[in-house]
Design a protein around this motif. Structure first.
Motif, PDB file in Angstrom:
ATOM      1  N   ASN A  90       0.811  -1.224   0.000  1.00  0.00           N
ATOM      2  CA  ASN A  90       0.000   0.000   0.000  1.00  0.00           C
ATOM      3  C   ASN A  90       0.841   1.269   0.000  1.00  0.00           C
ATOM      4  OD1 ASN A  90      -2.558  -1.227  -0.052  1.00  0.00           O
ATOM      5  ND2 ASN A  90      -2.475  -1.621   2.153  1.00  0.00           N
ATOM      6  N   MET A  91       2.145   1.121   0.032  1.00  0.00           N
ATOM      7  CA  MET A  91       3.030   2.283  -0.012  1.00  0.00           C
ATOM      8  C   MET A  91       3.170   2.794  -1.455  1.00  0.00           C
ATOM      9  SD  MET A  91       4.238   3.057   3.017  1.00  0.00           S
ATOM     10  CE  MET A  91       3.949   2.365   4.648  1.00  0.00           C
ATOM     11  N   ASP A  92       3.729   3.977  -1.588  1.00  0.00           N
ATOM     12  CA  ASP A  92       4.027   4.520  -2.918  1.00  0.00           C
ATOM     13  C   ASP A  92       5.421   4.103  -3.382  1.00  0.00           C
ATOM     14  OD1 ASP A  92       1.652   6.293  -3.480  1.00  0.00           O
ATOM     15  OD2 ASP A  92       2.290   7.117  -1.554  1.00  0.00           O
ATOM     16  N   ILE A  93       6.357   4.001  -2.426  1.00  0.00           N
ATOM     17  CA  ILE A  93       7.739   3.643  -2.760  1.00  0.00           C
ATOM     18  C   ILE A  93       8.280   2.687  -1.701  1.00  0.00           C
ATOM     19  CG2 ILE A  93      10.111   4.502  -3.047  1.00  0.00           C
ATOM     20  CD1 ILE A  93       8.962   7.156  -3.992  1.00  0.00           C
ATOM     21  N   PHE A  94       8.962   1.640  -2.172  1.00  0.00           N
ATOM     22  CA  PHE A  94       9.657   0.703  -1.284  1.00  0.00           C
ATOM     23  C   PHE A  94      11.130   0.695  -1.662  1.00  0.00           C
ATOM     24  CE2 PHE A  94      11.211  -3.754  -0.665  1.00  0.00           C
ATOM     25  CZ  PHE A  94      11.291  -3.706   0.720  1.00  0.00           C
ATOM     26  N   ILE A  95      12.008   0.846  -0.661  1.00  0.00           N
ATOM     27  CA  ILE A  95      13.446   0.982  -0.899  1.00  0.00           C
ATOM     28  C   ILE A  95      14.197  -0.163  -0.235  1.00  0.00           C
ATOM     29  CG2 ILE A  95      15.452   2.407  -0.325  1.00  0.00           C
ATOM     30  CD1 ILE A  95      13.570   4.839  -0.570  1.00  0.00           C
ATOM     31  N   TYR A  96      15.115  -0.779  -0.995  1.00  0.00           N
ATOM     32  CA  TYR A  96      15.954  -1.852  -0.436  1.00  0.00           C
ATOM     33  C   TYR A  96      17.356  -1.748  -1.006  1.00  0.00           C
ATOM     34  CZ  TYR A  96      15.520  -4.603  -4.788  1.00  0.00           C
ATOM     35  OH  TYR A  96      15.592  -5.046  -6.085  1.00  0.00           O
ATOM     36  N   GLU A 111       6.342 -11.151  -3.851  1.00  0.00           N
ATOM     37  CA  GLU A 111       5.012 -11.306  -3.272  1.00  0.00           C
ATOM     38  C   GLU A 111       4.270  -9.982  -3.096  1.00  0.00           C
ATOM     39  OE1 GLU A 111       4.281 -14.173  -0.229  1.00  0.00           O
ATOM     40  OE2 GLU A 111       6.323 -14.983  -0.358  1.00  0.00           O
ATOM     41  N   LEU A 112       4.945  -8.869  -3.316  1.00  0.00           N
ATOM     42  CA  LEU A 112       4.282  -7.575  -3.193  1.00  0.00           C
ATOM     43  C   LEU A 112       3.264  -7.368  -4.306  1.00  0.00           C
ATOM     44  CD1 LEU A 112       7.298  -5.243  -2.321  1.00  0.00           C
ATOM     45  CD2 LEU A 112       5.525  -6.047  -0.755  1.00  0.00           C
ATOM     46  N   LYS A 113       2.169  -6.698  -3.985  1.00  0.00           N
ATOM     47  CA  LYS A 113       1.172  -6.326  -4.990  1.00  0.00           C
ATOM     48  C   LYS A 113       1.648  -5.022  -5.613  1.00  0.00           C
ATOM     49  CE  LYS A 113      -2.155  -8.357  -1.825  1.00  0.00           C
ATOM     50  NZ  LYS A 113      -3.188  -8.064  -0.801  1.00  0.00           N
ATOM     51  N   LYS A 114       2.167  -5.128  -6.820  1.00  0.00           N
ATOM     52  CA  LYS A 114       2.897  -4.004  -7.409  1.00  0.00           C
ATOM     53  C   LYS A 114       2.005  -2.781  -7.614  1.00  0.00           C
ATOM     54  CE  LYS A 114       6.485  -6.695  -7.573  1.00  0.00           C
ATOM     55  NZ  LYS A 114       5.923  -7.966  -7.142  1.00  0.00           N
ATOM     56  N   GLY A 115       0.955  -2.866  -8.429  1.00  0.00           N
ATOM     57  CA  GLY A 115       0.073  -1.723  -8.644  1.00  0.00           C
ATOM     58  C   GLY A 115       0.858  -0.464  -8.944  1.00  0.00           C
ATOM     59  N   SER A 116       0.677   0.550  -8.101  1.00  0.00           N
ATOM     60  CA  SER A 116       1.397   1.819  -8.285  1.00  0.00           C
ATOM     61  C   SER A 116       2.639   1.903  -7.409  1.00  0.00           C
ATOM     62  CB  SER A 116       0.461   2.993  -7.955  1.00  0.00           C
ATOM     63  OG  SER A 116       0.033   2.919  -6.604  1.00  0.00           O
ATOM     64  N   LEU A 117       3.003   0.789  -6.769  1.00  0.00           N
ATOM     65  CA  LEU A 117       4.171   0.772  -5.891  1.00  0.00           C
ATOM     66  C   LEU A 117       5.462   0.895  -6.695  1.00  0.00           C
ATOM     67  CD1 LEU A 117       5.486   0.264  -3.077  1.00  0.00           C
ATOM     68  CD2 LEU A 117       5.391  -2.182  -3.609  1.00  0.00           C
ATOM     69  N   GLY A 118       6.280   1.867  -6.332  1.00  0.00           N
ATOM     70  CA  GLY A 118       7.596   2.005  -6.946  1.00  0.00           C
ATOM     71  C   GLY A 118       8.638   1.295  -6.104  1.00  0.00           C
ATOM     72  N   ILE A 119       9.419   0.418  -6.714  1.00  0.00           N
ATOM     73  CA  ILE A 119      10.426  -0.356  -5.984  1.00  0.00           C
ATOM     74  C   ILE A 119      11.812   0.142  -6.387  1.00  0.00           C
ATOM     75  CG2 ILE A 119      11.372  -2.662  -5.589  1.00  0.00           C
ATOM     76  CD1 ILE A 119       8.573  -3.767  -6.150  1.00  0.00           C
ATOM     77  N   VAL A 120      12.587   0.561  -5.396  1.00  0.00           N
ATOM     78  CA  VAL A 120      13.877   1.202  -5.665  1.00  0.00           C
ATOM     79  C   VAL A 120      15.021   0.326  -5.174  1.00  0.00           C
ATOM     80  CG1 VAL A 120      15.272   3.274  -5.348  1.00  0.00           C
ATOM     81  CG2 VAL A 120      12.771   3.442  -5.350  1.00  0.00           C
ATOM     82  N   ASN A 121      15.825  -0.150  -6.109  1.00  0.00           N
ATOM     83  CA  ASN A 121      17.045  -0.892  -5.804  1.00  0.00           C
ATOM     84  C   ASN A 121      18.180   0.124  -5.676  1.00  0.00           C
ATOM     85  OD1 ASN A 121      19.431  -2.335  -5.864  1.00  0.00           O
ATOM     86  ND2 ASN A 121      18.858  -3.642  -7.572  1.00  0.00           N
ATOM     87  N   LEU A 122      18.631   0.358  -4.451  1.00  0.00           N
ATOM     88  CA  LEU A 122      19.630   1.398  -4.219  1.00  0.00           C
ATOM     89  C   LEU A 122      20.970   1.106  -4.891  1.00  0.00           C
ATOM     90  CD1 LEU A 122      19.158   2.475  -0.489  1.00  0.00           C
ATOM     91  CD2 LEU A 122      18.164   3.437  -2.559  1.00  0.00           C
TER      92      LEU A 122
END
Length: 288
Positions: A90-96, A111-122
């Protein structure tokens, strides 16, 4: 009769003006403009506290920023469940970090429900090193303690937030440039001493600090399976110009009492990564 006609004209004009006011498309456009100009509020989740502090450098208090853990041991042993998956989804951005520093991250992201979630690989754009310098060996996940790698990771955060909130991209760019300048300014007073350290040989007990020592241009040799005294003799090293590079988070059975030893930290949960970099540089230069 003339008086009645005049009154009718006044009524007609008033009615026409009223219709004009209430049908004025500019009023509707003003409402739309207000909606469009409303500030975007982002919910951002980082895995650890130092990552959280990086995000705060870019957004300050403009958005909601959270983190999941602080200590490295907790990160290694972390077990996620459906509730955590739903919360992050449910977040807008996930950072790892993008490395084995979070050994569970890839399966978690799957397993995350992507939708509008932005995933940031640092680590995107970072030239990752391997332990022992061998391409077939395990990657070294501690890139965030390297100066150049940290700057790349901070850029990745800035770019991801700009994509989500393009209206304020200049604001995020200014904060990014300010953070980089602050780091450079804090490192600058140590440069002279760092150059003096290049006259020394650093004997590393492990590979954890390769990113930092590489950026500083230090001469580092790896102990591998030798005894220190034997290694010094075999490699004809000047013991007076030798400094043992030790991980302050790890114990060793070696007797280091007769050598110059510096204890660095590869990760410290309550320090931001730029603070960690500066701490390690200070410890190194304090030798002089």
């Amino acid at each position: 009769m003339k008086k009645i006609t005049f009154i009718m004209i006044i009524i007609t004009l008033t009615f026409s003006i009223g219709i004009g006011v209430f049908s004025n498309p500019l009023l509707a456009n003003t409402e739309n403009t207000q909606k469009e100009s409303r500030e975007r509020y982002l919910n951002i989740m980082a895995i650890n506290k130092p990552q959280y502090k990086m995000v705060k450098k870019i957004v300050n208090d403009k958005h909601n920023v959270q983190y999941m853990m602080t200590e490295e041991n907790d990160i290694n042993k972390f077990k996620y469940n459906k509730e955590i998956i739903d919360n992050v989804s449910n977040m807008d951005i996930f950072i790892y970090s993008g490395t084995s520093f979070e050994p569970w991250a890839n399966s978690f992201i799957d397993e995350l429900k992507k939708g509008s979630l932005g995933i940031v690989n640092l680590s995107r754009g970072v030239r990752l090193l391997n332990y022992d310098g061998n391409e077939s060996s395990k990657e070294n996940p501690y890139y965030f303690e390297g100066i150049d790698s940290y700057k790349i990771a901070l850029y990745n955060i800035k770019a991801a937030i700009q994509d989500k909130d393009p209206k304020n991209r200049d604001y995020y760019e200014e904060n990014y440039q300010k953070s980089i300048k602050e780091l450079n300014d804090k490192i600058e007073p140590y440069n002279k001493k760092v150059n003096a350290l290049k006259d020394y040989t650093f004997l590393a007990l492990n590979d954890n600090f390769d990113y930092l020592t590489k950026d500083l241009g230090l001469h580092v040799v790896k102990l591998n399976n030798y005894e220190i005294s034997e290694f010094i003799k075999v490699n004809n090293l000047d013991e007076k110009k030798l400094i043992v590079l030790k991980d302050g988070t790890e114990q060793t059975n070696m007797n280091l009492s007769k050598y110059k030893v510096v204890n660095l930290w590869k990760y410290y949960g309550n320090m931001s990564f730029d603070e960690l970099i500066l701490y390690n540089i200070k410890v190194l230069t304090d030798l002089l």
